[in-house]
Design an enzyme around this catalytic site. Structure first.
Site, PDB file in Angstrom:
ATOM      1  N   TYR A 239      21.482  34.202 -30.341  1.00 25.40           N
ATOM      2  CA  TYR A 239      22.333  35.020 -31.203  1.00 25.40           C
ATOM      3  C   TYR A 239      21.927  36.471 -31.067  1.00 25.40           C
ATOM      4  O   TYR A 239      20.731  36.771 -30.956  1.00 25.40           O
ATOM      5  CB  TYR A 239      22.155  34.630 -32.670  1.00 25.40           C
ATOM      6  N   HIS A 254      28.798  33.570 -34.190  1.00 23.99           N
ATOM      7  CA  HIS A 254      28.654  32.460 -33.254  1.00 23.99           C
ATOM      8  C   HIS A 254      27.726  32.820 -32.102  1.00 23.99           C
ATOM      9  O   HIS A 254      27.664  33.969 -31.687  1.00 23.99           O
ATOM     10  CB  HIS A 254      30.012  32.036 -32.711  1.00 23.99           C
ATOM     11  N   LYS A 285      30.219  29.212 -23.673  1.00 22.98           N
ATOM     12  CA  LYS A 285      28.972  29.977 -23.760  1.00 22.98           C
ATOM     13  C   LYS A 285      28.569  30.408 -22.352  1.00 22.98           C
ATOM     14  O   LYS A 285      28.801  29.690 -21.389  1.00 22.98           O
ATOM     15  CB  LYS A 285      27.864  29.108 -24.356  1.00 22.98           C
TER      16      LYS A 285
END
Lengths: 392, 392
Positions: A239, A254, A285
């Site tokens: 993060y 997110h 991702k």
């Protein structure tokens, strides 16, 4: 189309007829020297399979079967599949020996910013218990809740519903990190455990724990929040600063990166590695491979091709005219990739200013390509690459 | 809510007050015997964390921290997380010791049909070359194209565009299968290789090749087409009879099953196993785990809970009234699952006529559940289970 004839003189494959030389030069096949176009075995097989070429050795004609019988060498088939696939995409490729060894300046480095991060001293009084058989720690200290809320260390209570919990849980990497930063750990008979005690117990179960810690530190110390990547099949998820477990709904930040740590002495089957990238890709991702410094050096790396791709205007890059874009290293789907093999291949690509393309060949001749893009993270101990699946 | 008090007499946790007994019985917590409700440590911790219960030992009060200090035993935390999660879903669960050992008849077996399959003798004249370092075979025989077209052995030419190819490629399992069925293999110096030669060379690189072959045979001999499952992160993908590589467009039969072979002596981290299921799930394939017979027996298996789920009308199943649905075995995300551990757990579940639920606990207290459904395949050497991700 006229029958394409390739000559073999016992040593080299070549084409002498001007007509064929000109045809093949248009496809950037072969190496032109002193009026003759020399061909690599891979190029010869390709021309035999796709262009119905024949090979003449004195009075004999060699077909594709004869070529394999006579000249088969290690991994010929895998390399051939990659060559054929790249050509069939309308793209060009050549061999490392045929290009100038210079820095082509085509591997831009992506910079990740650094943010200040420090754990206030007041938290270091929190008492943690280390659970040796579960390789994790817990704390019932009321202050532990704040450590979770403010820095997102561990998990307090239940995920995304932590308020009613009664204790904080730390995994083994968080345990090592906090212990290294002055936090105190005890066993259930209230004996204090040193950092070395913890490290020993953890490394007994997770050999690569110290590598994982290096990666964890690289990012945490730069202000990022690092959590388990289990759900995405990687070691960590990442993060950006500002992420917090106390934010709800739309406020929730997110994670957009999954980090896989690949120590140089670790080997893993290509398909396992590919699967991790695939999962990360499916949850949108960015997949980052972390390569810790080698504890011991080894291995030779096989670079199969230098490949030309497309320019920004989508025009195909051409050998002799444009700079190449990629180095290709190929592997069978069930071959093992070692961390050091990958690290070496990446190093060679970096030196040439090209990007590494890892071509995985499956048992049905399909090739999957993964491209590596170097990342710069301030003061990091490891090197990092974003790995992306591409369809060239 | 009135403060719930649990007693500890140095040996057992229990509740004697009628009011609390009646409250806890409604939640099916505890084991009622001769007027007293006995509690398991897990239940006590749960009541302390969620219901703010306190534990009294003579004049002392034990809080949740004291309970851990005093009673922590192996994997308590992991087991507790699963218990809490199941309860928080509004579902009930109990311990294996508390239920009757009978067959509950709640694990229906799914039947896969058998279809006749035989390779005509005429194909067995095809000459194959075995590529020892690439652990695969190729054939340039014109008849090899038919073997591909009619039975989908290997890959001729390019995947989904095979017509222009010049040779057939077999992977190592197809090589073993065809060799066992009378096909002939040679090296490039035209020395014929026996089945044993091939097996030896293949097992040197792929230790579990013989297990993979067993699974391949089970399905092939029942008329199914078995191909590499690489793209889905499994050993194989499966087609029902009638699938053919020559069909195009809408005629193309899609594979709907991914098979992962899990020999009993193999260990793999839970997250790797979960990742494979996740990929199969994301491409809408049924994930099948194949369990070959053990070469050597071992291991004790930990069954953590007997769990009640929902009835067809979506009503929650209740202990004492309804039959249970699942046995739960739980593991940490980075714990290793061994094939024999799984096989044993499945066997225990089969004996009780319940389905096995594998609960994977991540480092943030989230639990992922996988349920196993037994498959029946005629004359098969291995046992098979469909494994499905479920959100209970």
């Amino acid at each position: 189309m006229k029958l394409l004839e390739i000559n073999f003189d016992g040593k080299n494959f070549f084409v002498s007829s001007e007509e064929f030389i000109s045809e093949l030069k248009k496809s950037f096949i072969g190496n032109f020297k002193l009026g003759t176009l020399f061909l690599d075995l891979i190029e010869v097989i390709y021309l035999c399979e796709i262009r119905n070429a024949i090979v003449r050795e004195k009075t004999k004609i060699l077909n594709i079967e004869n070529l394999f019988e006579k000249f088969y060498s290690k991994n010929l088939l895998r390399k051939y599949y990659v060559y054929r696939d790249w050509k069939n995409r309308g793209l060009f490729l050549t061999f490392l020996e045929r290009i100038k060894k210079e820095n082509y300046g085509k591997s831009p480095i992506k910079k990740y910013p650094s943010f200040e991060f420090k754990i206030p001293e007041e938290y270091k009084k929190i008492k943690f218990y280390f659970l040796e058989d579960e390789i994790s720690s817990i704390s019932f200290d009321p202050k532990a809740k704040e450590l979770f809320e403010n820095f997102w260390f561990g998990q307090y209570g239940i995920y995304k519903n932590y308020e009613k919990g009664k204790f904080l849980f730390l995994d083994y990497i968080e345990t090592l990190y906090l212990a290294k930063n002055g936090f105190k750990f005890f066993d259930f008979s209230n004996r204090q455990l040193s950092y070395e005690d913890l490290e020993k117990a953890i490394k007994k179960k997770f050999e690569i724990a110290d590598y994982l810690l290096e990666v964890y530190e690289d990012w945490r110390n730069n202000g990022y929040v690092v959590k388990t990547g289990y759900k995405f099949g990687t070691h960590f998820r990442l993060y950006f600063p500002g992420a917090s477990p106390t934010k709800k709904g739309k406020e929730w930040q997110h994670s957009k990166h999954a980090i896989h740590v690949f120590p140089q002495e670790v080997k893993m089957p290509m398909n396992q590695w590919a699967r991790a990238i695939r999962v990360a890709h499916s949850v949108r991702k960015t997949f980052i491979t972390a390569i810790p410094k080698a504890r011991k050096e080894e291995i030779e790396t096989q670079i199969d091709y230098v490949a030309y791709h497309r320019k920004e205007n989508n025009e195909v890059e051409k050998p002799n005219i444009d700079k190449p874009s990629f180095l290709i290293t190929s592997l069978w789907e069930d071959e093992e990739l070692s961390g050091s093999y990958l690290a070496n291949a990446l190093k060679i690509a970096d030196e040439l200013g090209l990007r590494l393309l890892i071509a995985i060949v499956d048992k049905e001749s399909s090739i999957t390509y993964y491209v590596a893009n170097k990342i710069e993270l301030p003061n990091s101990k490891c090197t990092y690459y974003e790995i992306e699946w591409i369809n060239p």
